[in-house]
Design an enzyme around this catalytic site. Sequence first.
Site, short mmCIF file in Angstrom:
data_model
loop_
_atom_site.label_atom_id
_atom_site.label_comp_id
_atom_site.label_asym_id
_atom_site.label_seq_id
_atom_site.Cartn_x
_atom_site.Cartn_y
_atom_site.Cartn_z
N PHE A 247 -10.85 -7.43 14.31
CA PHE A 247 -9.82 -7.88 13.37
C PHE A 247 -9.57 -6.79 12.32
CE2 PHE A 247 -8.76 -10.01 9.30
CZ PHE A 247 -7.48 -10.40 9.66
N GLN A 248 -8.31 -6.47 12.10
CA GLN A 248 -7.88 -5.43 11.16
C GLN A 248 -8.53 -4.08 11.46
OE1 GLN A 248 -8.08 -6.99 7.07
NE2 GLN A 248 -5.97 -7.71 7.33
N GLU B 22 0.81 -1.22 0.00
CA GLU B 22 0.00 0.00 0.00
C GLU B 22 0.85 1.28 0.00
OE1 GLU B 22 -0.54 -2.59 1.98
OE2 GLU B 22 -2.64 -3.18 1.86
N LYS C 257 -17.15 -0.93 6.84
CA LYS C 257 -17.66 -2.05 6.03
C LYS C 257 -19.20 -2.05 5.91
CE LYS C 257 -17.50 -6.59 4.59
NZ LYS C 257 -16.75 -7.18 3.50
N MET D 256 24.55 8.77 1.68
CA MET D 256 24.42 10.04 2.42
C MET D 256 24.73 9.82 3.90
SD MET D 256 24.01 13.19 1.89
CE MET D 256 22.96 13.88 0.60
#
Lengths: 575, 165
Positions: free
Chosen positions: A115-116, A53, A165, A483
């Site tokens: 969940f999630q 993502e 949802k 760097m």
Amino acid sequence: MTTELFTGAEMVVKSLSALKVKYIFGYPGGSVLDIYDAIFQQDEIEHILVRHEQAATHMADGYTRATGEVGVVLATSGPGATNCVTGIATAYMDSIPMVVLAGQVATSLIGNDAFQETDIVGCTRPIIKHSFSCRSLADIPVAISKAFYIASTGRPGPVVVELPKDILIPQNKGPFNIETDIKIRSYNPNIKGHPKQIKKAAQTISNAKRLVVYSGGGIVLSDASELLTKLVETLKAPITNTLMGLGGISGTHKQFIGMLGMHGSLEANKSMANADVILALGARFDDRVTNNVEKFCPNATIVHVDIDPTSISKTINAHIPIVGLVDVVMQQLLDELTDINFSPDEAALSQWWQQINLWRNVKSISYEQDENEKIKPQRVVEALYKITEGDAYVCSDVGQHQMFAAQYYPFAKPRQWINSGGAGTMGFGLPAAMGVKLAFPDKHVICITGDGSIQMNIQELSTCSQYKLPVVIVTLNNRSLGMVRQWQDMVYGGRHSSSYMESLPDFVKVAEAYGHVGIQIDSLDELEEKLTQAFNIKDRLVFVDVMVDEKEHVYPMQIRTGAIDEMWLKKGVKS
Amino acid sequence: MRRILAILMENEPGSLSRIVGLFSQRAFNIESLTVAPTDDNSLSRMTIATKGDDKVLEQIVKQVNKLIDVIKITDITDRKHIERELLLVKVTAMNDKSRTEVTRITDIFRGNIIDIGKHVYTVQLTGDAEKLNAFINALQNETEIIESARSGCVGMARGDQALRI
């Protein structure tokens, strides 16, 4: 008559359609499956499936930086949404408009550690322009259209829309209405500069003996480069760009004195330090520009034009603040200069340019390449400029290669140079380049990166295979985090703590494993030939792994705690 | 320097967290914060007491104003303004002497005893922060404070000036 009813998921897609969205960058998961089902059943909007993502956010971001259109990201709840956090922060720091649609668990479960479940609105609160938590079907089109409006107006930035949802599922339906002409009573960004301030600014500029124009990312974001060029040519003054502002005026314009700041040119930093008037346009006096603010340009009167009032007098006090859109304000300034019959003080101007040319003659942006030694990274960037005739989109990651790209590839146009300037996000380059390539398939799109940065989103080579995105990846491979290593050399007694990459993969084989072309370049005599070969392959992604000198440092470099123009010109040589 | 900021904002879920988050994110100081819906239920009115020099205050005002939910913010410190805070304080009132003293001090400060227990009095007082501090000091000299709760200040400009949309 019966009104047609839609599910929330359908409303999401219909809203995006109404807002003329072409692409959604995302990754499916439990809470957003209904949206994916709705996407499947239409063909107006194409969904681009990334492999992580974070890459979806960077890809949307790159697409936006190149086109100016708002990028759209779709991720599921919990880890899907939190994986977007770095990309949102990156967009926020560089003022990139983006709308992130984040799934959420059903409203009845919110707060239950389901969940999630993650409080993504809470997680992103400090790195967004605004966010919306939808709780009903009717909220969806309102939130999405407002999100686009907020993201793309004023000082642009990312907006998160949380979609639980239960308002997306087929069991819940409602009528769909979307208002695209948005008004928000608490949000009215300034557009025009205050006329009194414009007059003051024009007067101050007219009286200047040593004027410098200092312009930033605001010019690029508002597509104001033509106007900027006109203003600068009217003023006949030197102009410097920030890292984000490169391309705002052509890098080969004779009044352009290079990038300023930490790795800017000596002439840019010296001009700023010696200016009597600084005209700042869409730039924010970032700490990578100013160096020690206590010592910043003590003799300069500062005219600061910015859309965001918080940017004005945040680090450096502005004597003449002007809040407004930079393109509108520049037009106001030009009109005012015409009204007062502006003509520059030619004598002062000629003296000023003479001085600047002395600084220019130091040639601070230079390096030494021994023809028999390892390839200098700067030489690679110069070769890229030559081969692409200065016309490529150049996306970079973060580190030494980013600075070399900024220093050695003069950008002719805005939106041509795409990098994570504010946040400094390693892993940005490849997905951003993919977003650009998607928008401009016929253009050369280069990702200049390092062996450290490329590995932060290297899984996206898979997305490139799926969507046929033939970007050219050029890795300035120095077998170390360059760097970091440079700072360790300069500040930490040469102790290279965790800055080696001791187990680098064979990048050629990695590229090939994903179905791409891999090319390795080891010596200077094959550099241009092999790079040319890479650009001649138009239909496949080419991963060019260039072995460069690991000891090379980026110069010039501001000396810590010093004034803007106190710089190391090379190892052990001060300005 | 202490400053009183009055803020008018959308009465939306999450608005308060944006303000509080902003203060912590940018290391601004909050001495007190009060918030409640106004006569117009779609709006919330917030009063923040904060500290900082002019440069910090300028940033606080600008940063708060930049939040999308914020309609107006004004620094009322330098104008003629009214500042009020509510104090509830529970003190020991074991014997006649302490009861008399608490009653006397409460009268002097124009407070009210609003609840009594077997050995305690609960007193209510409104005023500016200075008055409330003085009252607490006076009580401490005569009795023991068991519990105290302060609302934080609310403020408003005097006269015709109004913070409205």
